[in-house]
Write a protein that holds these residues in place. Structure first.
Motif, short mmCIF file in Angstrom:
data_model
loop_
_atom_site.label_atom_id
_atom_site.label_comp_id
_atom_site.label_asym_id
_atom_site.label_seq_id
_atom_site.Cartn_x
_atom_site.Cartn_y
_atom_site.Cartn_z
N SER A 116 0.91 -1.05 -0.10
CA SER A 116 0.07 0.20 -0.06
C SER A 116 0.95 1.17 0.09
O SER A 116 0.64 2.25 -0.66
CB SER A 116 -1.00 -0.03 1.18
N MET A 117 1.80 1.23 0.86
CA MET A 117 2.71 2.56 0.85
C MET A 117 3.47 2.48 -0.29
O MET A 117 3.34 3.69 -0.90
CB MET A 117 3.87 2.36 1.99
N ALA A 118 3.84 1.44 -1.07
CA ALA A 118 4.70 1.59 -2.38
C ALA A 118 3.68 2.24 -3.66
O ALA A 118 3.92 3.02 -4.42
CB ALA A 118 5.12 0.23 -2.64
N ALA A 119 2.53 1.87 -3.26
CA ALA A 119 1.43 2.25 -4.36
C ALA A 119 1.15 3.56 -4.52
O ALA A 119 1.00 4.15 -5.20
CB ALA A 119 0.32 1.22 -4.11
N SER A 120 1.22 4.03 -3.18
CA SER A 120 1.04 5.63 -2.83
C SER A 120 2.02 6.24 -3.29
O SER A 120 1.78 7.46 -4.08
CB SER A 120 0.66 5.71 -1.32
N LEU A 121 2.96 5.89 -3.03
CA LEU A 121 4.44 6.58 -3.39
C LEU A 121 4.46 6.51 -5.10
O LEU A 121 4.78 7.79 -5.76
CB LEU A 121 5.67 5.98 -2.92
N ALA A 122 4.32 5.44 -5.67
CA ALA A 122 4.32 5.26 -7.11
C ALA A 122 3.06 6.07 -7.48
O ALA A 122 3.20 6.67 -8.96
CB ALA A 122 4.19 4.02 -7.62
N GLY A 123 1.90 6.12 -7.35
CA GLY A 123 0.77 7.00 -7.71
C GLY A 123 0.85 8.33 -7.57
O GLY A 123 0.08 9.03 -8.37
N GLN A 124 0.94 8.65 -6.31
CA GLN A 124 0.90 10.20 -5.65
C GLN A 124 2.04 11.06 -5.69
O GLN A 124 2.03 12.04 -5.70
CB GLN A 124 0.08 10.11 -4.50
N HIS A 125 3.24 10.24 -5.67
CA HIS A 125 4.59 11.03 -5.59
C HIS A 125 5.56 10.71 -6.39
O HIS A 125 6.78 10.90 -5.96
CB HIS A 125 4.94 10.97 -4.07
N ALA A 126 5.31 10.11 -7.76
CA ALA A 126 6.17 9.67 -8.67
C ALA A 126 7.13 8.75 -8.02
O ALA A 126 8.61 8.75 -8.52
CB ALA A 126 6.91 10.88 -9.28
N GLY A 127 7.11 8.13 -6.98
CA GLY A 127 7.97 7.05 -6.66
C GLY A 127 8.85 7.58 -5.49
O GLY A 127 9.86 6.85 -4.98
N GLU A 128 8.88 8.98 -5.16
CA GLU A 128 9.67 9.50 -4.26
C GLU A 128 9.38 9.56 -2.91
O GLU A 128 8.01 9.70 -2.72
CB GLU A 128 10.08 10.91 -4.93
N ILE A 129 10.11 9.83 -1.81
CA ILE A 129 9.67 9.86 -0.61
C ILE A 129 9.48 11.37 -0.35
O ILE A 129 10.21 12.15 -0.38
CB ILE A 129 10.84 9.32 0.29
N PRO A 130 8.34 11.61 0.10
CA PRO A 130 7.84 13.03 0.62
C PRO A 130 8.91 13.75 1.77
O PRO A 130 8.96 12.80 2.66
CB PRO A 130 6.53 13.11 0.96
N ARG A 131 9.34 14.83 1.63
CA ARG A 131 10.07 15.45 2.48
C ARG A 131 9.18 16.07 3.71
O ARG A 131 9.67 17.06 3.84
CB ARG A 131 11.12 16.08 1.93
N ASP A 132 8.11 15.51 3.98
CA ASP A 132 7.24 16.17 4.86
C ASP A 132 6.75 15.09 5.90
O ASP A 132 6.20 14.24 5.39
CB ASP A 132 6.00 17.04 4.12
N VAL A 133 6.78 15.55 7.25
CA VAL A 133 6.46 14.41 8.31
C VAL A 133 4.84 14.19 8.07
O VAL A 133 4.55 13.23 8.31
CB VAL A 133 6.89 14.94 9.64
N ASP A 134 4.10 15.19 7.70
CA ASP A 134 2.71 15.16 7.82
C ASP A 134 2.42 14.14 6.71
O ASP A 134 1.49 13.44 6.53
CB ASP A 134 2.05 16.35 7.68
N ILE A 135 2.99 14.50 5.59
CA ILE A 135 2.62 13.86 4.27
C ILE A 135 3.25 12.16 4.40
O ILE A 135 2.28 11.20 3.98
CB ILE A 135 3.27 14.34 2.83
N LEU A 136 4.39 12.14 5.08
CA LEU A 136 4.78 10.55 5.07
C LEU A 136 3.96 9.71 5.98
O LEU A 136 3.63 8.46 6.02
CB LEU A 136 6.36 10.80 5.89
#
Length: 238
Positions: A116-136
Motif C-alpha cells: 500500500s505504501m509503495a502504491a501510494s508513492l508510485a501513484g501520488q509522489h512519482a515514486g519519491e519519498i515526500p520530505r514532509d512528516v505530515d505527508i509521510l
C-alpha cells in the motif's frame, strides 16, 4: 481529511510542557552535557538499517517494528533485489512478499503496508519519498517514529527525535525525561536538545544502549557517562 473528534493526527507532537525557569535551565544544561558525552563516545553517528536509497530505508524501518535491526538486515538484501523501488514493490505478489518478510514478524500486515505504501508513492509522489512528516505519516505503516528516521537519516531533516526502545530506556535513565511514553519523551528531548543534534542523538543513544547501557544488566561501571547519569530505573549493574 480531518481526524475524528478527540483524536489528533499521528504525526502531531504537542508543545513542550512549561517548566519553571530554573528547572528548564538545569534540564538544558544536563542534556547538553549528555550530548557532548555521546559525541565523544560515538563521533560517527549512523543508522543500523542497511539501505541504498530513501525508499529502501523506509521499507527497512517499517519492517523493524517489533523486530531487531539485525534481522531486518538479513531480510532486506533479497527483498531489495526483487523490489528495489516503489513501482516494483507496488506490483509485488502479496503472498510472495509475505514470504520474504516472514521472519520479521507480523509479516501479513507488514506486507500489506509495504504494498500500500509503495502504491501510494508510485501513484501520488512519482515514486519519491515526500520530505514532509505530515505527508509521510499518511502512508500505510508509517508512524511518526518511522517518518523521523527517514527524514533525518535520508535527508538530514530534523523533524523530531526518534524514540525507539533504546532511546526510551536511555533518555529516562540519563535523566533527560521523567516520562515513559514515547510522545512525551520526544517532547522533552526536543525541548532540551538543540535541533541540529536531534538526528545524531537518536543514533548515538541507540549505539550506547546496545554496547553499554543494556536493558537488563547495564554496564554502569564501564560507562563513560556514569558521572552524568542518575541511573533512573536501574535495578542492577555490573
Amino acid at each position: 481529511m480531518s481526524p475524528p473528534p478527540g483524536r489528533r493526527p499521528k504525526s502531531a507532537v504537542d508543545a513542550p510542557e512549561k517548566l519553571a525557569a530554573g528547572d528548564r535551565k538545569d534540564a538544558i544544561t544536563h542534556a547538553r552535557k549528555v550530548v557532548r558525552g555521546l559525541k565523544a563516545l560515538y563521533p560517527e553517528a549512523f543508522c543500523a538499517l542497511h539501505h541504498e536509497s530513501p525508499f529502501q530505508l523506509l521499507v527497512a524501518t517499517i519492517l523493524s517494528a517489533q523486530c531487531t535491526d539485525a534481522r531486518v538486515n538479513l531480510v532486506t538484501p533479497e527483498l531489495f533485489r526483487r523490489f528495489p523501488d516503489a513501482r516494483s514493490m507496488a506490483a509485488a505478489d502479496q503472498e510472495g512478499l509475505e514470504e520474504l518478510v516472514r521472519s520479521t514478524g507480523f509479516f501479513r500486515s507488514k506486507a500489506r503496508n509495504l504494498k500500500s505504501m509503495a502504491a501510494s508513492l508510485a501513484g501520488q509522489h512519482a515514486g519519491e519519498i515526500p520530505r514532509d512528516v505530515d505527508i509521510l505519516t499518511r502512508l500505510a505503516g508509517v508512524g511518526r517514529k518511522t517518518a523521523n528516521v527517514v527524514l533525518g537519516t535520508a535527508y538530514g531533516i530534523a523533524s523530531g527525535v526518534v524514540v525507539d526502545t533504546h532511546v526510551k530506556r536511555l533518555a529516562y535513565r540519563l535523566g533527560l525525561t521523567s516520562h515513559t511514553v514515547p510522545e512525551k519523551i520526544e517532547k522533552d528531548l526536543m525541548a532540551s536538545v538543540p535541533r541540529g543534534e536531534w538526528v545524531d542523538l537518536s543514533h548515538r543513544l541507540i549505539q550506547h544502549g546496545r554496547r553499554t547501557c543494556l536493558a537488563r544488566n547495564p554496564r554502569c561501571s564501564e560507562c563513560a557517562l556514569a558521572k552524568l547519569c542518575p541511573k533512573l530505573g536501574v535495578t542492577s549493574s555490573r
